[in-house]
Design a protein around this motif. Structure first.
Motif, PDB file in Angstrom:
ATOM      1  N   ALA A   1     -55.081 -36.132 -77.916  1.00  0.00           N
ATOM      2  CA  ALA A   1     -53.895 -36.294 -78.758  1.00  0.00           C
ATOM      3  C   ALA A   1     -53.092 -37.518 -78.320  1.00  0.00           C
ATOM      4  CB  ALA A   1     -53.027 -35.038 -78.688  1.00  0.00           C
ATOM      5  N   GLU A   2     -53.062 -37.773 -77.017  1.00  0.00           N
ATOM      6  CA  GLU A   2     -52.338 -38.928 -76.495  1.00  0.00           C
ATOM      7  C   GLU A   2     -53.053 -40.237 -76.834  1.00  0.00           C
ATOM      8  OE1 GLU A   2     -49.346 -38.564 -75.035  1.00  0.00           O
ATOM      9  OE2 GLU A   2     -49.537 -36.410 -75.375  1.00  0.00           O
ATOM     10  N   THR A   3     -54.365 -40.279 -76.626  1.00  0.00           N
ATOM     11  CA  THR A   3     -55.098 -41.515 -76.931  1.00  0.00           C
ATOM     12  C   THR A   3     -55.050 -41.820 -78.424  1.00  0.00           C
ATOM     13  OG1 THR A   3     -57.188 -40.269 -76.996  1.00  0.00           O
ATOM     14  CG2 THR A   3     -56.658 -41.425 -74.952  1.00  0.00           C
ATOM     15  N   TYR A   4     -55.027 -40.769 -79.231  1.00  0.00           N
ATOM     16  CA  TYR A   4     -54.933 -40.978 -80.682  1.00  0.00           C
ATOM     17  C   TYR A   4     -53.581 -41.595 -81.047  1.00  0.00           C
ATOM     18  CZ  TYR A   4     -54.778 -40.020 -85.696  1.00  0.00           C
ATOM     19  OH  TYR A   4     -54.652 -40.145 -87.057  1.00  0.00           O
ATOM     20  N   ALA A   5     -52.510 -41.050 -80.493  1.00  0.00           N
ATOM     21  CA  ALA A   5     -51.162 -41.567 -80.786  1.00  0.00           C
ATOM     22  C   ALA A   5     -50.983 -42.992 -80.254  1.00  0.00           C
ATOM     23  CB  ALA A   5     -50.110 -40.642 -80.188  1.00  0.00           C
ATOM     24  N   ASP A   6     -51.603 -43.277 -79.100  1.00  0.00           N
ATOM     25  CA  ASP A   6     -51.429 -44.584 -78.464  1.00  0.00           C
ATOM     26  C   ASP A   6     -52.468 -45.606 -78.912  1.00  0.00           C
ATOM     27  OD1 ASP A   6     -49.249 -43.676 -76.981  1.00  0.00           O
ATOM     28  OD2 ASP A   6     -50.526 -42.970 -75.341  1.00  0.00           O
ATOM     29  N   ARG A   7     -53.424 -45.180 -79.737  1.00  0.00           N
ATOM     30  CA  ARG A   7     -54.508 -46.046 -80.209  1.00  0.00           C
ATOM     31  C   ARG A   7     -55.286 -46.643 -79.045  1.00  0.00           C
ATOM     32  NH1 ARG A   7     -56.097 -43.869 -83.911  1.00  0.00           N
ATOM     33  NH2 ARG A   7     -57.243 -45.668 -84.722  1.00  0.00           N
ATOM     34  N   ILE A   8     -55.695 -45.777 -78.147  1.00  0.00           N
ATOM     35  CA  ILE A   8     -56.608 -46.129 -77.065  1.00  0.00           C
ATOM     36  C   ILE A   8     -57.936 -45.435 -77.356  1.00  0.00           C
ATOM     37  CG2 ILE A   8     -57.088 -45.939 -74.595  1.00  0.00           C
ATOM     38  CD1 ILE A   8     -54.079 -45.957 -74.096  1.00  0.00           C
ATOM     39  N   PHE A   9     -58.997 -46.190 -77.453  1.00  0.00           N
ATOM     40  CA  PHE A   9     -60.309 -45.597 -77.744  1.00  0.00           C
ATOM     41  C   PHE A   9     -60.787 -44.795 -76.543  1.00  0.00           C
ATOM     42  CE2 PHE A   9     -64.908 -45.415 -78.076  1.00  0.00           C
ATOM     43  CZ  PHE A   9     -65.108 -45.167 -79.432  1.00  0.00           C
ATOM     44  N   ALA A  10     -61.391 -43.628 -76.808  1.00  0.00           N
ATOM     45  CA  ALA A  10     -61.862 -42.761 -75.730  1.00  0.00           C
ATOM     46  C   ALA A  10     -63.270 -42.268 -76.017  1.00  0.00           C
ATOM     47  CB  ALA A  10     -60.914 -41.575 -75.545  1.00  0.00           C
ATOM     48  N   LEU A  11     -64.082 -42.247 -74.990  1.00  0.00           N
ATOM     49  CA  LEU A  11     -65.453 -41.731 -75.045  1.00  0.00           C
ATOM     50  C   LEU A  11     -65.627 -40.779 -73.883  1.00  0.00           C
ATOM     51  CD1 LEU A  11     -68.422 -41.853 -76.153  1.00  0.00           C
ATOM     52  CD2 LEU A  11     -68.781 -43.774 -74.567  1.00  0.00           C
ATOM     53  N   THR A  12     -65.561 -39.472 -74.154  1.00  0.00           N
ATOM     54  CA  THR A  12     -65.667 -38.496 -73.070  1.00  0.00           C
ATOM     55  C   THR A  12     -67.136 -38.224 -72.741  1.00  0.00           C
ATOM     56  OG1 THR A  12     -65.253 -36.196 -72.402  1.00  0.00           O
ATOM     57  CG2 THR A  12     -65.443 -36.599 -74.748  1.00  0.00           C
TER      58      THR A  12
END
Length: 399
Positions: free
Chosen positions: A131-142
């Motif tokens: 939810a944080e990476t989405y709001a901050d527009r940081i791409f994430a690959l878990t």
């Protein structure tokens, strides 16, 4: 002006300049960067992309977090040593498998200047940080957070691991096609999104495949130490295979208690079971014959896997599990995507986010955990699982 006055004037000017420099004075100066979190072992030879992640580095799920951190670090070190255009600085923060702590850890990484993310290692914390990476527009690959809620409604959150629904349906299909059991019992954790997600799709696929489920029992936090009721139900109903969609900690107790009851069905687990052989105080003989689906086979004969396993053993003194391999693949997938996009380390996280979405939804990637991997617009990876069995304290490929 005499020499004494001139000397005094020069000394005063020197002190003024020194004070200004010490205070960061001047209209164009910038504040010091926040101290980097602990955990970096790489030494990039050029400007580096700041890659951050959270995971359980301490606590009951630490096997998963440290495996992912270790696997990612090996990849980063290899890439940095090669000296190419893409270099990384890796930082992991401990979230102890707790969603609130994961957000706090994420904020530390954000203050550090994280540009791209490996999300969080386990599902519940990753739901929070996604939810944080989405709001901050940081791409994430878990590498390993497999719950559907991790990526749901987020165009910039992707997974290297199988989704929970995929694990459930793939397990039912594998059991049916291999004829591993005729009467199936399921023991699952009802307050864990990981366990519930796999359970639900397993039962749906089992019905489709004609598998007979004779026992379906559950547990939750607080009643996860005594499994006599669940095991007795499975045994009394004649279950010859018990499906365990859970992490290795409760599974270890189930194996021990079943042995004390002289109940020895075929045990079938999922990727959360990976790590049980290195669990402190656990007798590996209790897991003899356990079958699980995983995308990684440490016994593989391909040269890349052998090199990774050898390096992991050299550094950490143990065989890498799937979590380590998935994280290793994450870093190399990032390298491929960043190179293809022509990305540079001076780009903002938001700029990189757009480029990574474009690359990951169009590229094909070959890694330790699968060849020809692709991702859809929902961030879900497409790759094939492998059947593994524990024999003599080691994983052995079935396929």
């Amino acid at each position: 002006m005499n020499k004494k006055k001139l000397f005094s004037l020069l000394m005063a000017c020197t002190m003024a300049v020194t004070l200004l420099a010490g205070c960061g004075g001047g209209s164009g100066s910038s504040a010091s960067a926040p101290a980097a979190p602990a955990g970096s072992a790489s030494a990039p030879s050029a400007a580096a992309f700041k890659l951050g992640a959270t995971g359980p580095l301490t606590g009951g799920a630490a096997i998963y977090g440290n495996a992912a951190k270790n696997g990612a670090q090996i990849a980063v070190d290899e890439i940095n040593a090669a000296g190419g255009a893409v270099q990384f600085e890796l930082q992991y923060q401990d979230d102890t498998h707790d969603a609130e702590k994961a957000v706090n850890a994420y904020n530390k990484l954000k203050d550090w200047g994280m540009q791209i993310s490996l999300g969080s290692v386990t599902s519940k914390p990753c739901e929070a940080t996604a939810a944080e990476t989405y709001a901050d527009r940081i791409f994430a690959l878990t590498p390993s957070a497999s719950a559907t809620a991790v990526t749901e409604g987020k165009d910039n959150m992707f997974q290297m691991c199988f989704m929970d629904p995929n694990q459930g349906s793939a397990s039912a299909q594998y059991i049916s096609e291999k004829g591993l059991g005729s009467k199936i019992a399921i023991i699952w954790k009802n307050d864990d999104v990981y366990s519930k997600g796999i359970h639900d799709t397993f039962t749906a696929k089992a019905a489709e495949m004609g598998l007979e489920i004779v026992s379906d029992t559950t547990f939750a936090d607080g009643n996860d130490t005594d499994f006599s009721v669940q095991l007795s139900d499975a045994q009394s109903n004649g279950a010859d295979l018990v499906f365990l969609p859970m992490y290795y900690q409760p599974a270890s107790l189930i194996f021990a208690q079943a042995a004390s009851m002289s109940y020895a069905p075929t045990w079938f687990g999922v990727d959360g079971m990976d790590g049980i052989l290195t669990m402190e105080g656990f007798d590996p003989a209790l897991a003899e014959g356990v079958i699980l689906l995983t995308p990684f086979n440490a016994d593989s004969t391909d040269s890349r896997t052998q090199a990774f396993v050898a390096e992991y053993q050299k550094r950490f003194g143990e065989i890498p599990n799937q979590f380590a391999a998935d994280a290793y693949d994450c870093v190399y997938a990032y390298k491929q995507a960043l190179e293809a996009a022509g990305a540079t380390a001076d780009m903002t996280a938001e700029q990189l986010c757009g480029l990574m979405i474009q690359q990951f939804t169009t590229m094909t990637f070959d890694g330790l955990t699968g060849d020809g991997m692709t991702w859809d617009a929902n961030g879900q990876v497409s790759k094939s699982p492998k059947g593994m069995i524990i024999q003599n304290g080691a994983y052995v490929g079935l396929d």
